[in-house]
Design an enzyme around this catalytic site. Structure first.
Site, PDB file in Angstrom:
ATOM      1  N   GLU A   1       0.066 -31.995  -3.814  1.00  0.00           N
ATOM      2  CA  GLU A   1       0.179 -32.730  -4.199  1.00  0.00           C
ATOM      3  C   GLU A   1       0.889 -34.323  -3.315  1.00  0.00           C
ATOM      4  O   GLU A   1       1.017 -34.597  -3.282  1.00  0.00           O
ATOM      5  CB  GLU A   1       0.145 -33.292  -5.392  1.00  0.00           C
TER       6      GLU A   1
ATOM      7  N   CYS B   1      -9.647 -30.378  -2.419  1.00  0.00           N
ATOM      8  CA  CYS B   1      -9.207 -31.691  -2.128  1.00  0.00           C
ATOM      9  C   CYS B   1     -10.276 -32.426  -2.111  1.00  0.00           C
ATOM     10  O   CYS B   1     -11.184 -32.598  -1.491  1.00  0.00           O
ATOM     11  CB  CYS B   1      -8.247 -31.576  -0.449  1.00  0.00           C
ATOM     12  N   LEU B   2     -10.043 -34.042  -2.633  1.00  0.00           N
ATOM     13  CA  LEU B   2     -10.733 -34.899  -2.816  1.00  0.00           C
ATOM     14  C   LEU B   2     -10.856 -35.776  -1.688  1.00  0.00           C
ATOM     15  O   LEU B   2     -12.052 -36.622  -1.784  1.00  0.00           O
ATOM     16  CB  LEU B   2     -10.348 -36.096  -4.163  1.00  0.00           C
TER      17      LEU B   2
ATOM     18  N   GLN C   1      -4.112 -40.483  -0.902  1.00  0.00           N
ATOM     19  CA  GLN C   1      -5.427 -40.545  -0.680  1.00  0.00           C
ATOM     20  C   GLN C   1      -6.351 -41.922  -1.625  1.00  0.00           C
ATOM     21  O   GLN C   1      -7.050 -42.063  -0.922  1.00  0.00           O
ATOM     22  CB  GLN C   1      -5.591 -39.232  -1.958  1.00  0.00           C
TER      23      GLN C   1
HETATM   24 NI    NI Z   1      -5.609 -33.181  -2.057  1.00  0.00          NI
END
Ligand code: NI
Length: 167
Positions: free
Chosen positions: A134, A91-92, A51
C-alpha cells in the site's frame, strides 16, 4: 460512507506520488471510512488513497487476522525493515493478476491515526507485506512493477483478456 471508483492499470494517475496529509480533518476521516467501504466492496485486504484518485498519504487494510483489527495509516513511514519473504500478491487496481513478489519480512511503521495521534507498529507476515504494497501505491508503484519485463507483459495480457471477457 460511499464506495469510491477504483483506478485500474494502466491509468497513469496510479503513478502519482501522494502528498503528506497536513492536518487530519473530518474530510480525511471520511476518506478513511470510504476507503474501508470501497476495500470491503472489492473484497480486497488493503487500499491506498491513490487507487481512489485521492493523492494524499492514506492507506487502509484488514488482513482478516484475529491478532490485527482493521488498520488505517495516515502519512505512514517505514522506520525499519528486516529479512525477505516471497509471497503471492494481488491488487484491486490490477484485477485477475496474482504474482510472487519479494518484500521485507518484518518492519516497523510509524503513522498517524484518524484522531491525529502518532503510533508505531511492528508487523510481519501478511500485514508487513500489505503495508509495503500500500505504501508503494502512495509512491506510484504497483506490485507488477517488480516483475521481469516478460512476466509483467504476460500478466497484463492476462488481465486485458479477462477484462474483455467480463464486459
Ligand atoms: Ni494494490
Amino acid at each position: 460512507m460511499a464506495i469510491l471508483p477504483v483506478l485500474h492499470y494502466p491509468d497513469s494517475r496510479l503513478k502519482t506520488i501522494a502528498r503528506p496529509v497536513e492536518k487530519v480533518t473530518t474530510d480525511i476521516q471520511r476518506l478513511v471510512d470510504d476507503m474501508f467501504e470501497t476495500m470491503y466492496h472489492g473484497k480486497g485486504i488493503g487500499l491506498a488513497a491513490t487507487q481512489v484518485n485521492v493523492h494524499q498519504r492514506v492507506i487502509v487494510m484488514d488482513v482478516q487476522s484475529t491478532s490485527h483489527p482493521p488498520l488505517h495509516f495516515i502519512n505512514p513511514e517505514i522506520l525499519d525493515k528486516q529479512g525477505e519473504e516471497i509471497s503471492e500478491e494481488g491488487c484491486l487496481s490490477v484485477p485477475w493478476v496474482y504474482e510472487k513478489v519479494c518484500r521485507a519480512a518484518h518492519l516497523t511503521v510509524r503513522a498517524l491515526n484518524k484522531e491525529g495521534e502518532t503510533f508505531t507498529l511492528k508487523a510481519e507476515g501478511l500485514l508487513a507485506i500489505c503495508i509495503q504494497h500500500e505504501i508503494d501505491h502512495l509512491n506510484g508503484t504497483l506490485f507488477i512493477d517488480y516483475l521481469s519485463p516478460l512476466k509483467k507483459e504476460r500478466a497484463i495480457k492476462k488481465m486485458e483478456k479477462l477484462k474483455r471477457r467480463t464486459i
